[in-house]
Design a protein around this motif. Structure first.
Motif, PDB file in Angstrom:
ATOM      1  N   GLY A  44     -10.634   6.322  10.809  1.00  0.00           N
ATOM      2  CA  GLY A  44     -10.484   6.860   9.468  1.00  0.00           C
ATOM      3  C   GLY A  44     -11.253   8.136   9.206  1.00  0.00           C
ATOM      4  O   GLY A  44     -11.388   8.565   8.070  1.00  0.00           O
ATOM      5  N   VAL A  54      -3.625  12.259   6.144  1.00  0.00           N
ATOM      6  CA  VAL A  54      -3.156  13.208   5.127  1.00  0.00           C
ATOM      7  C   VAL A  54      -4.052  14.435   5.122  1.00  0.00           C
ATOM      8  O   VAL A  54      -3.575  15.574   5.114  1.00  0.00           O
ATOM      9  N   ASP A  55      -5.360  14.232   5.139  1.00  0.00           N
ATOM     10  CA  ASP A  55      -6.306  15.360   5.128  1.00  0.00           C
ATOM     11  C   ASP A  55      -6.105  16.270   6.333  1.00  0.00           C
ATOM     12  O   ASP A  55      -6.168  17.490   6.210  1.00  0.00           O
ATOM     13  N   PRO A  87      -4.265   5.628  -4.324  1.00  0.00           N
ATOM     14  CA  PRO A  87      -5.278   5.125  -3.392  1.00  0.00           C
ATOM     15  C   PRO A  87      -4.627   4.739  -2.068  1.00  0.00           C
ATOM     16  O   PRO A  87      -3.497   4.235  -2.038  1.00  0.00           O
ATOM     17  N   MET A  88      -5.352   4.989  -0.984  1.00  0.00           N
ATOM     18  CA  MET A  88      -4.883   4.602   0.348  1.00  0.00           C
ATOM     19  C   MET A  88      -6.077   4.334   1.233  1.00  0.00           C
ATOM     20  O   MET A  88      -7.210   4.668   0.877  1.00  0.00           O
ATOM     21  N   THR A  89      -5.842   3.711   2.381  1.00  0.00           N
ATOM     22  CA  THR A  89      -6.934   3.388   3.297  1.00  0.00           C
ATOM     23  C   THR A  89      -7.590   4.669   3.807  1.00  0.00           C
ATOM     24  O   THR A  89      -6.980   5.749   3.783  1.00  0.00           O
ATOM     25  N   ALA A  90      -8.803   4.546   4.304  1.00  0.00           N
ATOM     26  CA  ALA A  90      -9.521   5.698   4.857  1.00  0.00           C
ATOM     27  C   ALA A  90      -8.748   6.307   6.025  1.00  0.00           C
ATOM     28  O   ALA A  90      -8.700   7.533   6.176  1.00  0.00           O
ATOM     29  N   GLU A  92       0.829  -1.204   0.000  1.00  0.00           N
ATOM     30  CA  GLU A  92       0.000   0.000   0.000  1.00  0.00           C
ATOM     31  C   GLU A  92       0.864   1.255   0.000  1.00  0.00           C
ATOM     32  O   GLU A  92       1.956   1.277   0.571  1.00  0.00           O
ATOM     33  N   ARG A  99      -0.526  16.836  -5.011  1.00  0.00           N
ATOM     34  CA  ARG A  99      -1.605  16.759  -4.002  1.00  0.00           C
ATOM     35  C   ARG A  99      -2.925  16.290  -4.600  1.00  0.00           C
ATOM     36  O   ARG A  99      -3.664  15.563  -3.961  1.00  0.00           O
ATOM     37  N   THR A 142       1.447   4.914   1.419  1.00  0.00           N
ATOM     38  CA  THR A 142       1.147   5.651   2.647  1.00  0.00           C
ATOM     39  C   THR A 142       2.163   6.780   2.810  1.00  0.00           C
ATOM     40  O   THR A 142       3.219   6.761   2.181  1.00  0.00           O
ATOM     41  N   ARG A 182      -5.828   8.262   4.602  1.00  0.00           N
ATOM     42  CA  ARG A 182      -6.337   9.458   3.933  1.00  0.00           C
ATOM     43  C   ARG A 182      -6.751  10.512   4.957  1.00  0.00           C
ATOM     44  O   ARG A 182      -6.522  11.712   4.765  1.00  0.00           O
ATOM     45  N   LEU A 225      -3.027  11.858  -5.606  1.00  0.00           N
ATOM     46  CA  LEU A 225      -2.417  10.904  -4.678  1.00  0.00           C
ATOM     47  C   LEU A 225      -2.860   9.485  -5.007  1.00  0.00           C
ATOM     48  O   LEU A 225      -3.959   9.273  -5.518  1.00  0.00           O
TER      49      LEU A 225
END
Length: 166
Positions: free
Chosen positions: A157, A141-142, A132-135, A44, A127, A46, A138, A130
């Motif tokens: 998440g 990051v958010d 795909p990544m897990t909730a 994954e 930005r 990350t 994400r 990006l």
């Protein structure tokens, strides 16, 4: 993934019983780009993550982990989020949960590369594009990119702004 010596020592005494560990997530920005690494254990993408050593300041751990995993020199900008991961059971049966400290970090120097074998790739992504990544990732990051000067609470998440998750 490399396991710190202090955890190996604990595991000698407690076996695979659950451990409560402190960790960091380093969301590294360079202009409009963000650093992402592809984990060698799951494949994954990350931000850089890692375990805080005993007595180590979380911001220092984030700087160290980015250097170890991606060969970049960075500086911490702010603590962006505080979260708790769900329980994890590793392939060898070890169990852990993490108190995660997510930091926004600013790139200083270096070109990303998978420096220590924990990742198979390390590179910059725009930005707006990006991988795909897990909730949960994400949400970290958010929180880092939110611009909010206060730390957010990340629960399952989801970023919770201005309220305690309980």
């Amino acid at each position: 993934m490399a396991v710190p010596d202090f955890i190996l020592t604990l595991r000698e005494s407690i076996g695979t019983a659950p451990l409560w560990l402190s960790g960091v997530t380093a969301v590294v920005e360079r202009g409009d780009d963000l650093l992402m690494v592809r984990r060698s254990d799951t494949g994954e993408w990350t931000p850089v993550t890692g375990i805080i050593d005993p007595g180590e300041h979380p911001a220092d751990a984030a700087v160290r982990e980015v250097l170890e995993e991606a060969d970049l020199h960075v500086v911490p900008v702010r603590l962006a989020a505080l979260g708790v991961t769900e329980g994890i059971v590793y392939g060898n049966g070890d169990q852990a949960s993490y108190l995660d400290h997510t930091f926004l970090m600013r790139w200083q120097s270096g070109d990303p590369s998978p420096a220590d074998g924990e990742n198979t790739e390390a590179r910059w992504f725009p930005r707006g594009d990006l991988p795909p990544m897990t909730a949960d990732m994400r949400a970290r990051v958010d929180a880092a990119l939110s611009g909010d000067p206060s730390a957010q609470f990340v629960v399952a998440g989801e970023v919770r702004r201005g309220e305690h998750p309980a």
